[in-house]
Design an enzyme around this catalytic site. Structure first.
Site, PDB file in Angstrom:
ATOM      1  N   ARG A   1       0.670  -1.173  -0.006  1.00 27.27           N
ATOM      2  CA  ARG A   1       0.056   0.037   0.002  1.00 27.27           C
ATOM      3  C   ARG A   1       0.847   1.242  -0.119  1.00 27.27           C
ATOM      4  NH1 ARG A   1      -5.381  -1.207   3.102  1.00 27.27           N
ATOM      5  NH2 ARG A   1      -5.627   0.954   2.895  1.00 27.27           N
TER       6      ARG A   1
ATOM      7  N   LYS B   1       1.151 -19.757   4.884  1.00 30.31           N
ATOM      8  CA  LYS B   1       0.420 -20.102   5.932  1.00 30.31           C
ATOM      9  C   LYS B   1       0.551 -18.828   7.107  1.00 30.31           C
ATOM     10  CE  LYS B   1       2.869 -21.487   9.665  1.00 30.31           C
ATOM     11  NZ  LYS B   1       3.935 -20.543  10.002  1.00 30.31           N
TER      12      LYS B   1
ATOM     13  N   HIS C   1       7.115 -24.137   4.414  1.00 32.81           N
ATOM     14  CA  HIS C   1       8.744 -24.089   3.733  1.00 32.81           C
ATOM     15  C   HIS C   1       9.558 -25.321   4.467  1.00 32.81           C
ATOM     16  CE1 HIS C   1       9.444 -21.984   7.743  1.00 32.81           C
ATOM     17  NE2 HIS C   1      10.702 -22.183   7.466  1.00 32.81           N
TER      18      HIS C   1
ATOM     19  N   LYS D   1      13.003 -27.564   2.822  1.00 36.50           N
ATOM     20  CA  LYS D   1      14.493 -27.752   3.219  1.00 36.50           C
ATOM     21  C   LYS D   1      15.106 -28.856   2.576  1.00 36.50           C
ATOM     22  CE  LYS D   1      13.350 -25.558   7.665  1.00 36.50           C
ATOM     23  NZ  LYS D   1      14.238 -24.359   7.917  1.00 36.50           N
TER      24      LYS D   1
ATOM     25  N   GLU E   1      13.841 -23.313  18.934  1.00 33.90           N
ATOM     26  CA  GLU E   1      14.320 -22.124  18.413  1.00 33.90           C
ATOM     27  C   GLU E   1      14.480 -21.407  19.550  1.00 33.90           C
ATOM     28  OE1 GLU E   1      11.903 -19.916  15.143  1.00 33.90           O
ATOM     29  OE2 GLU E   1      10.258 -20.820  16.072  1.00 33.90           O
TER      30      GLU E   1
ATOM     31  N   ASP F   1       0.993 -21.862  14.727  1.00 28.50           N
ATOM     32  CA  ASP F   1       2.356 -21.350  13.904  1.00 28.50           C
ATOM     33  C   ASP F   1       3.168 -22.655  13.597  1.00 28.50           C
ATOM     34  OD1 ASP F   1       3.950 -19.129  12.912  1.00 28.50           O
ATOM     35  OD2 ASP F   1       5.470 -19.464  14.568  1.00 28.50           O
TER      36      ASP F   1
ATOM     37  N   HIS G   1       4.086 -27.295   9.777  1.00 33.51           N
ATOM     38  CA  HIS G   1       5.588 -27.784   9.842  1.00 33.51           C
ATOM     39  C   HIS G   1       5.813 -29.110  10.620  1.00 33.51           C
ATOM     40  CE1 HIS G   1       6.333 -23.985   8.463  1.00 33.51           C
ATOM     41  NE2 HIS G   1       6.469 -23.420   9.642  1.00 33.51           N
TER      42      HIS G   1
ATOM     43  N   LYS H   1       9.653 -21.498  21.288  1.00 32.38           N
ATOM     44  CA  LYS H   1      10.703 -20.333  21.139  1.00 32.38           C
ATOM     45  C   LYS H   1      11.260 -20.131  22.338  1.00 32.38           C
ATOM     46  CE  LYS H   1       8.281 -18.113  17.350  1.00 32.38           C
ATOM     47  NZ  LYS H   1       9.020 -18.462  16.201  1.00 32.38           N
TER      48      LYS H   1
HETATM   49  C1  BG6 Z   1       7.420 -19.833  10.502  1.00 28.68           C
HETATM   50  C2  BG6 Z   1       7.019 -19.515  11.838  1.00 28.68           C
HETATM   51  O1  BG6 Z   1       6.405 -20.559   9.733  1.00 28.68           O
HETATM   52  O2  BG6 Z   1       8.744 -20.655  10.782  1.00 28.68           O
HETATM   53  C3  BG6 Z   1       8.076 -18.890  12.624  1.00 28.68           C
HETATM   54  O3  BG6 Z   1       6.008 -18.693  11.449  1.00 28.68           O
HETATM   55  C4  BG6 Z   1       9.265 -19.679  12.743  1.00 28.68           C
HETATM   56  O4  BG6 Z   1       7.418 -18.441  13.883  1.00 28.68           O
HETATM   57  C5  BG6 Z   1       9.899 -20.288  11.502  1.00 28.68           C
HETATM   58  O5  BG6 Z   1      10.343 -18.870  13.386  1.00 28.68           O
HETATM   59  C6  BG6 Z   1      10.771 -21.107  11.563  1.00 28.68           C
HETATM   60  O6  BG6 Z   1      11.319 -21.520  10.436  1.00 28.68           O
HETATM   61  P1  BG6 Z   1      12.907 -21.865  10.250  1.00 28.68           P
HETATM   62  O7  BG6 Z   1      13.061 -22.218   8.994  1.00 28.68           O
HETATM   63  O8  BG6 Z   1      13.658 -20.717  11.103  1.00 28.68           O
HETATM   64  O9  BG6 Z   1      12.989 -23.213  11.381  1.00 28.68           O
END
Ligand code: BG6
Length: 495
Positions: free
Chosen positions: A43, A142, A172, A176, A210, A229, A234, A334
């Site tokens: 925007r 997502k 994603h 990987k 993480e 999330d 994942h 996290k």
């Molecule tokens: C994302 C989440 O899909 O994946 C994030 O929204 C997360 O919160 C991330 O940090 C982790 O991805 P990766 O590739 O760093 O393990």
């Protein structure tokens, strides 16, 4: 092949951190098809030149080795354009149409890196503007919805405008290299298949840990939480990859059919298992890499009395002939003690011991996904091989060869194939441009995953207790260790 890649959310966090750096890597290595434009849409009122300058400045945050030099950036910038758009304004879709008509593209990719609330409007407007031609592909980031009903509503509105082969739902993790190796390990080698079952495997643990907190995504994260999330997508995709039957071939639907069967076989929740087999946690203040870090509730954008979970551990079962009775544990969070993602396959111990073995001795296969990418196979060998060592430790010679010691085979894919492999987003973006759906998620998989996590979300809604607190820099609340200990097992770092 010529393409237009329209990046909605072109000035957002995902575009800066992942998508544009990935596109640049593809460009640098010559894999981005030559006749293509990348158009950022947002925007903000920006010219092409201003957008290019903004991207250049953002590349300063990218790893040094992945940053463009002046000359490279100038060549990359020739491919970059900008369009100001309000996704709810019909007139702006007409302007998008005009922009698309200035270039003959074999493929037009619409990448929706925006709030999912906009997906339905986007689809309606694209149809009204007549932009949904057969060369069009749409990429959905997502989280696709926040529960089963909203996920279905989005999928339905997208399907009204695009056919399933035009829809690329991204997770994603599937891009990987380490996750692709997981498929290769299972379906490119006959070695493990006879062992991959309840008779030989005691339990499987999936960890995605993480160190990072929620960074600048407080408002998003506080209304999302770790279950939506990370687990719904994942972690469950990893569970599918580890638990699925061999597909009949490597085509998208053959793979997705098998993943869907795993999701459908997940044992439904009961009030009892919801209580015993799910742990939710939230980080409190602590230390990460020697630095003091805030509690979740002190993060910007987060409600000061938030009960959003930043950690989930759960135990589930795949109720089919291969896996009945084998616990699968999933853990993600996290601000944990380290950044690591791995799957641990714990085999059953030898049925009869003729050697002295370490306590709880059993073979283990660890599939490291990140930051290390590799395999470790934990075996046993004769521990007291060296006569002098053995005497020094006071063992008589007759004991030589009777005591087992753990040893491991270690395969490091970064060393073997080089750490400069194609990254997840780069791989997935190129797949979309090429029209390959194998590493994307089908709507029925997604719906099934939502259906399975929904009872957990419902049980938390009615829960008057806060998530269990854990100090940043630890492995989560003690209830997570207690959950797995009830089955007589432990998480790796606690065994
Ligand atoms: C994302 C989440 O899909 O994946 C994030 O929204 C997360 O919160 C991330 O940090 C982790 O991805 P990766 O590739 O760093 O393990």
């Amino acid at each position: 092949m010529s393409f237009d890649l329209i990046l909605f959310g072109g000035t957002g966090d995902l575009a800066w951190r992942k998508l544009l750096p990935a596109l640049f890597q593809a460009f640098r290595h010559g894999s981005l098809p030559a006749g293509g434009r990348i158009v950022g849409v947002a925007r903000d009122d920006l010219s092409d030149a201003q957008y290019r300058a903004l991207i250049k400045s953002r590349f300063d945050d990218v790893d040094l080795a992945k940053r463009p030099n002046e000359e490279e950036f100038a060549r990359f910038a020739d491919r970059l354009f900008y369009l100001r758009m309000d996704l709810s304004s019909p007139a702006d879709y007409a302007r998008l149409g005009t922009l698309l008509s200035t270039h003959t593209a074999d493929t037009v990719v619409m990448y929706l890196a925006t709030a999912p609330g906009l997906f339905t409007t986007f689809c309606e407007q694209i149809a009204i503007a007549g932009l949904n031609g057969p060369q069009m592909r749409v990429v959905l980031e997502k989280p696709l919805g926040h529960n089963l009903a909203s996920n279905r509503a989005i999928n339905e509105s997208v399907r009204r405008v695009f056919s399933e082969r035009q829809i690329f739902r991204i997770d994603h993790y599937l891009g990987k290299p380490s996750v692709q190796n997981l498929f290769a390990l299972r379906f490119g080698n006959a070695l493990f298949e006879p062992l991959w079952r309840r008779e030989t495997i005691a339990n499987i643990q999936i960890t995605i840990a993480e160190e990072l907190g929620i960074e600048k995504r407080g408002a998003f994260y506080d209304s999302t939480g770790a279950l939506r999330d990370m687990v719904q997508n994942h972690a469950l995709q990893l569970l599918c990859a580890i638990g699925m039957e061999p597909p009949i071939n490597a085509h998208a639907d053959a793979i997705r059919d098998e993943k869907l069967k795993v999701l459908r076989s997940l044992k439904p929740w009961t009030p009892e298992t919801l209580r015993q087999h799910v742990v939710r946690g939230q980080y409190s203040a602590g230390t990460i890499d020697g630095q003091a870090v805030n509690a979740y509730r002190q993060e910007i954008g987060v409600n000061a009395s938030s009960s959003t979970e930043t950690f989930v551990a759960l135990r589930c079962e795949i109720a089919n002939w291969r896996w009945a009775g084998v616990p699968f544990y999933i853990r993600t969070g996290k601000r944990l003690a380290g950044r690591s993602a791995y799957i641990e396959v714990n085999f059953r111990p030898a049925p009869h011991a003729i050697f002295k073995s370490p306590m709880g001795a059993a073979n283990r296969l660890v599939i490291h996904l990140q930051p290390k990418d590799g395999l470790e196979l934990h075996l046993f060998a004769q521990g007291q091989q060296n006569r002098q060592q053995s005497q020094a430790q006071g063992h008589p010679d007759s004991r030589i060869g009777q005591t087992l010691a753990p040893v491991q085979l270690d395969l490091d894919f970064d060393k073997r194939f080089g750490s400069e492999r194609v990254g997840a987003y780069e791989r997935l973006l190129l797949d979309v441009i090429d029209g390959r759906l194998n590493l994307f998620v089908r709507s029925d998989e997604q719906e099934e995953a939502w259906r399975w996590v929904e009872p957990i979300m419902e049980s938390w809604k009615n829960d008057t207790e806060d998530p269990r607190s854990y100090a940043s820099g630890t492995w989560g609340p003690s209830a997570s260790s207690a959950m797995i200990a009830r089955d007589g097992y432990c998480w790796t770092e606690e065994c």
